[in-house]
Motif scaffolding. Structure first.
Motif, PDB file in Angstrom:
ATOM      1  N   LEU A   1      -5.838  -5.483  -2.216  1.00 48.09           N
ATOM      2  CA  LEU A   1      -5.645  -4.673  -3.426  1.00 48.09           C
ATOM      3  C   LEU A   1      -5.110  -3.284  -3.112  1.00 48.09           C
ATOM      4  O   LEU A   1      -4.316  -2.727  -3.874  1.00 48.09           O
ATOM      5  CB  LEU A   1      -6.963  -4.538  -4.194  1.00 48.09           C
ATOM      6  CG  LEU A   1      -7.273  -5.578  -5.267  1.00 48.09           C
ATOM      7  CD1 LEU A   1      -8.529  -5.174  -6.022  1.00 48.09           C
ATOM      8  CD2 LEU A   1      -6.126  -5.765  -6.233  1.00 48.09           C
ATOM      9  N   ALA A   2      -5.529  -2.707  -2.022  1.00 52.30           N
ATOM     10  CA  ALA A   2      -5.149  -1.332  -1.687  1.00 52.30           C
ATOM     11  C   ALA A   2      -3.788  -1.250  -1.005  1.00 52.30           C
ATOM     12  O   ALA A   2      -3.271  -0.151  -0.803  1.00 52.30           O
ATOM     13  CB  ALA A   2      -6.207  -0.695  -0.789  1.00 52.30           C
ATOM     14  N   PHE A   3      -3.183  -2.392  -0.680  1.00 53.53           N
ATOM     15  CA  PHE A   3      -1.992  -2.431   0.162  1.00 53.53           C
ATOM     16  C   PHE A   3      -0.854  -1.565  -0.388  1.00 53.53           C
ATOM     17  O   PHE A   3      -0.292  -0.734   0.322  1.00 53.53           O
ATOM     18  CB  PHE A   3      -1.537  -3.879   0.325  1.00 53.53           C
ATOM     19  CG  PHE A   3      -0.487  -4.080   1.370  1.00 53.53           C
ATOM     20  CD1 PHE A   3      -0.836  -4.151   2.711  1.00 53.53           C
ATOM     21  CD2 PHE A   3       0.854  -4.212   1.039  1.00 53.53           C
ATOM     22  CE1 PHE A   3       0.125  -4.348   3.695  1.00 53.53           C
ATOM     23  CE2 PHE A   3       1.819  -4.413   2.009  1.00 53.53           C
ATOM     24  CZ  PHE A   3       1.455  -4.480   3.332  1.00 53.53           C
ATOM     25  N   VAL A   4      -0.508  -1.747  -1.659  1.00 56.31           N
ATOM     26  CA  VAL A   4       0.603  -0.985  -2.242  1.00 56.31           C
ATOM     27  C   VAL A   4       0.267   0.496  -2.283  1.00 56.31           C
ATOM     28  O   VAL A   4       1.106   1.356  -2.012  1.00 56.31           O
ATOM     29  CB  VAL A   4       0.945  -1.512  -3.648  1.00 56.31           C
ATOM     30  CG1 VAL A   4       2.001  -0.629  -4.326  1.00 56.31           C
ATOM     31  CG2 VAL A   4       1.457  -2.948  -3.565  1.00 56.31           C
ATOM     32  N   GLY A   5      -0.979   0.832  -2.604  1.00 58.50           N
ATOM     33  CA  GLY A   5      -1.378   2.231  -2.696  1.00 58.50           C
ATOM     34  C   GLY A   5      -1.320   2.961  -1.369  1.00 58.50           C
ATOM     35  O   GLY A   5      -0.724   4.035  -1.262  1.00 58.50           O
ATOM     36  N   ILE A   6      -1.916   2.364  -0.333  1.00 61.63           N
ATOM     37  CA  ILE A   6      -2.019   3.079   0.944  1.00 61.63           C
ATOM     38  C   ILE A   6      -0.710   3.062   1.727  1.00 61.63           C
ATOM     39  O   ILE A   6      -0.505   3.893   2.610  1.00 61.63           O
ATOM     40  CB  ILE A   6      -3.166   2.524   1.817  1.00 61.63           C
ATOM     41  CG1 ILE A   6      -2.906   1.072   2.217  1.00 61.63           C
ATOM     42  CG2 ILE A   6      -4.495   2.662   1.097  1.00 61.63           C
ATOM     43  CD1 ILE A   6      -3.961   0.486   3.153  1.00 61.63           C
ATOM     44  N   HIS A   7       0.187   2.127   1.404  1.00 63.78           N
ATOM     45  CA  HIS A   7       1.469   2.064   2.102  1.00 63.78           C
ATOM     46  C   HIS A   7       2.616   2.546   1.219  1.00 63.78           C
ATOM     47  O   HIS A   7       3.213   3.582   1.470  1.00 63.78           O
ATOM     48  CB  HIS A   7       1.734   0.641   2.597  1.00 63.78           C
ATOM     49  CG  HIS A   7       0.815   0.204   3.690  1.00 63.78           C
ATOM     50  ND1 HIS A   7       0.808   0.788   4.933  1.00 63.78           N
ATOM     51  CD2 HIS A   7      -0.145  -0.763   3.727  1.00 63.78           C
ATOM     52  CE1 HIS A   7      -0.104   0.209   5.703  1.00 63.78           C
ATOM     53  NE2 HIS A   7      -0.691  -0.730   4.996  1.00 63.78           N
ATOM     54  N   HIS A   8       2.947   1.812   0.176  1.00 67.88           N
ATOM     55  CA  HIS A   8       4.140   2.105  -0.622  1.00 67.88           C
ATOM     56  C   HIS A   8       3.999   3.396  -1.419  1.00 67.88           C
ATOM     57  O   HIS A   8       4.878   4.270  -1.376  1.00 67.88           O
ATOM     58  CB  HIS A   8       4.446   0.938  -1.555  1.00 67.88           C
ATOM     59  CG  HIS A   8       4.565  -0.370  -0.840  1.00 67.88           C
ATOM     60  ND1 HIS A   8       4.558  -1.584  -1.483  1.00 67.88           N
ATOM     61  CD2 HIS A   8       4.683  -0.662   0.475  1.00 67.88           C
ATOM     62  CE1 HIS A   8       4.679  -2.557  -0.601  1.00 67.88           C
ATOM     63  NE2 HIS A   8       4.741  -2.016   0.595  1.00 67.88           N
ATOM     64  N   ALA A   9       2.904   3.507  -2.189  1.00 69.77           N
ATOM     65  CA  ALA A   9       2.731   4.716  -3.003  1.00 69.77           C
ATOM     66  C   ALA A   9       2.587   5.947  -2.119  1.00 69.77           C
ATOM     67  O   ALA A   9       3.212   6.987  -2.370  1.00 69.77           O
ATOM     68  CB  ALA A   9       1.509   4.560  -3.912  1.00 69.77           C
TER      69      ALA A   9
ATOM     70  N   GLU B   1      -8.142   4.006  -6.256  1.00 76.03           N
ATOM     71  CA  GLU B   1      -7.075   3.821  -7.234  1.00 76.03           C
ATOM     72  C   GLU B   1      -6.121   2.725  -6.751  1.00 76.03           C
ATOM     73  O   GLU B   1      -5.643   2.761  -5.631  1.00 76.03           O
ATOM     74  CB  GLU B   1      -6.327   5.139  -7.418  1.00 76.03           C
ATOM     75  CG  GLU B   1      -5.287   5.151  -8.519  1.00 76.03           C
ATOM     76  CD  GLU B   1      -4.694   6.553  -8.695  1.00 76.03           C
ATOM     77  OE1 GLU B   1      -5.160   7.275  -9.592  1.00 76.03           O
ATOM     78  OE2 GLU B   1      -3.792   6.914  -7.908  1.00 76.03           O
ATOM     79  N   ILE B   2      -5.831   1.740  -7.631  1.00 75.77           N
ATOM     80  CA  ILE B   2      -5.015   0.573  -7.275  1.00 75.77           C
ATOM     81  C   ILE B   2      -3.615   0.735  -7.851  1.00 75.77           C
ATOM     82  O   ILE B   2      -3.438   1.129  -8.999  1.00 75.77           O
ATOM     83  CB  ILE B   2      -5.647  -0.731  -7.815  1.00 75.77           C
ATOM     84  CG1 ILE B   2      -7.086  -0.877  -7.294  1.00 75.77           C
ATOM     85  CG2 ILE B   2      -4.807  -1.936  -7.410  1.00 75.77           C
ATOM     86  CD1 ILE B   2      -7.211  -0.881  -5.792  1.00 75.77           C
ATOM     87  N   TRP B   3      -2.598   0.389  -7.023  1.00 72.19           N
ATOM     88  CA  TRP B   3      -1.203   0.547  -7.407  1.00 72.19           C
ATOM     89  C   TRP B   3      -0.470  -0.786  -7.372  1.00 72.19           C
ATOM     90  O   TRP B   3      -0.834  -1.702  -6.635  1.00 72.19           O
ATOM     91  CB  TRP B   3      -0.503   1.519  -6.449  1.00 72.19           C
ATOM     92  CG  TRP B   3      -0.873   2.956  -6.695  1.00 72.19           C
ATOM     93  CD1 TRP B   3      -2.054   3.564  -6.392  1.00 72.19           C
ATOM     94  CD2 TRP B   3      -0.052   3.961  -7.310  1.00 72.19           C
ATOM     95  NE1 TRP B   3      -2.029   4.883  -6.778  1.00 72.19           N
ATOM     96  CE2 TRP B   3      -0.795   5.156  -7.340  1.00 72.19           C
ATOM     97  CE3 TRP B   3       1.246   3.966  -7.818  1.00 72.19           C
ATOM     98  CZ2 TRP B   3      -0.292   6.337  -7.870  1.00 72.19           C
ATOM     99  CZ3 TRP B   3       1.762   5.142  -8.340  1.00 72.19           C
ATOM    100  CH2 TRP B   3       0.988   6.318  -8.361  1.00 72.19           C
ATOM    101  N   VAL B   4       0.587  -0.864  -8.185  1.00 72.41           N
ATOM    102  CA  VAL B   4       1.480  -2.008  -8.192  1.00 72.41           C
ATOM    103  C   VAL B   4       2.912  -1.486  -8.124  1.00 72.41           C
ATOM    104  O   VAL B   4       3.178  -0.340  -8.521  1.00 72.41           O
ATOM    105  CB  VAL B   4       1.277  -2.869  -9.464  1.00 72.41           C
ATOM    106  CG1 VAL B   4       1.633  -2.085 -10.724  1.00 72.41           C
ATOM    107  CG2 VAL B   4       2.078  -4.162  -9.406  1.00 72.41           C
TER     108      VAL B   4
END
Length: 388
Positions: free
Chosen positions: A87-95, A119-122
């Motif tokens: 779940l955190a992948f996009v937040g901690i890397h992409h965002a 906080e979760i990101w897409v």
């Protein structure tokens, strides 16, 4: 440095023994959405409290580990079969990569601590008519006072049904050449007019989502970079997807993934043993390549196609390894119909892993796109002809 790394490895190893839930595979197999989200947030908080959640971030934002330390950390997490931060992948890397490269100080102070708090990101990039050719996107954003009014549709938004925020690309100048009229926004997913619809995929889950945007108002303060310069900002996001995230993924594939494969295979068969030796050789190259790309990024010496090389190498090696796992796993592998929700792409449920591996050859630029980037930017070959 070697002695320090040895001590760090022992510290991480002991932490893994004490904190990785021994029953997570059982509890996450067949887990409901609520159980999956609760587990993911709890696991992220556990890693964060130890300083292991965002080792690749700058020290001022909670990271600061050297590349050798990151390698050790990911090796030990993989060796101890730790759950992945799905779940955190996009937040901690992409965002995070996008905000650190192109965000304002206010945007960084608003969102980086929030990501550490769960906080979760897409990622809202792809569309029905704009997949690998992302620059063809049709979602529009029209300036209206202190806001932009957005209308359109996004597709293949992984984890969208759980997301709090979205990295959104939209066209702000319909008359400009397609790469010149795109802007980059931060979208609060609770904004009126945002509708998320999960898509059931080939392995039976609903990780992918569609996002429909109907007169969605985004504050102008949520614009990242300059208006109509979103394509350049997006390269930071895609660079993270193709490059910096690979350090962890390569260690998982080279450790846990290869271990699962050896356990599944009849290693006394000389043909099987030869294939395993080939995979181990390729994995050694992948892990070394990923480490070099991260080090070169930190020193500012990375080549323009390096991230694409890593992404292409990893995704196609993952596909071949999981295919081989399904081949040698026999009937048992073909009747395995469930895998843990918090596992990686190499869970040991080989048929499901193989089907899922095709996902990696498509997002962030399909393998054909990566080869084009490598040819044009890396090797200096003539550019492909373009209609625009």
């Amino acid at each position: 440095m070697s002695a320090d790394l040895d001590q760090f490895r022992q510290t991480v190893r002991q932490w893994c023994v004490e904190h990785i839930p021994s029953d997570w595979r059982e509890t996450q197999t067949g887990a409901t959405d609520e159980q999956f989200v609760a587990f993911q947030k709890q696991w992220f908080a556990t890693l964060h409290s130890a300083g292991y959640a965002v080792p690749h971030w700058p020290a001022e934002w909670g990271g600061g580990m050297s590349v050798p330390e990151q390698v050790v950390l990911y090796q030990e997490l993989a060796a101890h079969d730790a759950p992945r931060l799905v779940l955190a992948f996009v937040g901690i890397h992409h965002a995070a990569s996008t905000l650190l490269v192109a965000g304002t100080e206010e945007q960084r102070r608003r969102h980086l601590p929030a990501i550490l708090d769960g906080e979760i990101w897409v990622q809202g990039f792809s569309e029905p008519e704009a997949g690998s050719d992302l620059a063809s996107l049709r979602t529009t954003a029209r300036r209206d006072g202190d806001s932009y009014i957005v209308n359109g549709q996004k597709l293949w938004a992984s984890g969208g049904k759980h997301a709090d925020w979205c990295l959104l690309l939209a066209r702000t100048d319909p008359d400009a050449p397609k790469r010149k009229g795109i802007s980059y926004f931060l979208l609060d997913m609770t904004t009126p007019g945002v509708e998320v619809r999960p898509i059931r995929n080939a392995v039976g889950d609903s990780h992918f989502c569609e996002i429909f945007l109907n007169d969605v108002a985004i504050p102008a303060a949520n614009l990242v970079g300059e208006q109509n310069a979103g394509w350049q900002v997006a390269q930071a996001t895609l660079g993270a997807e193709r490059g910096m995230t690979m350090l962890e993924l390569a260690e998982r594939l080279g450790n846990a993934g290869f271990r699962w494969l050896v356990q599944s295979a009849p290693v006394d068969d000389p043909i099987v043993a030869d294939r395993l030796a080939q995979f181990e050789t390729e994995l050694t190259g992948l892990r070394g390549l990923c480490r070099k790309v991260v080090e070169d990024n930190e020193s500012g010496t990375a080549g323009p196609a390096d991230a694409s090389i890593v992404k292409l190498f990893y995704s196609e090696l993952l596909q071949r390894m999981t295919d081989f796992g399904a081949e040698v796993g026999g009937l048992a592998a073909h009747t395995e119909l469930a895998k843990p929700a918090s596992s990686g792409w190499e869970s040991g449920a080989w048929v499901l892993d193989f089907i899922g591996s095709w996902e990696w050859t498509i997002p962030g630029g399909a393998s054909e796109i990566q080869r084009t980037i490598i040819g044009e930017r890396g090797l200096g070959l003539p550019r492909e002809p373009s209609a625009l």
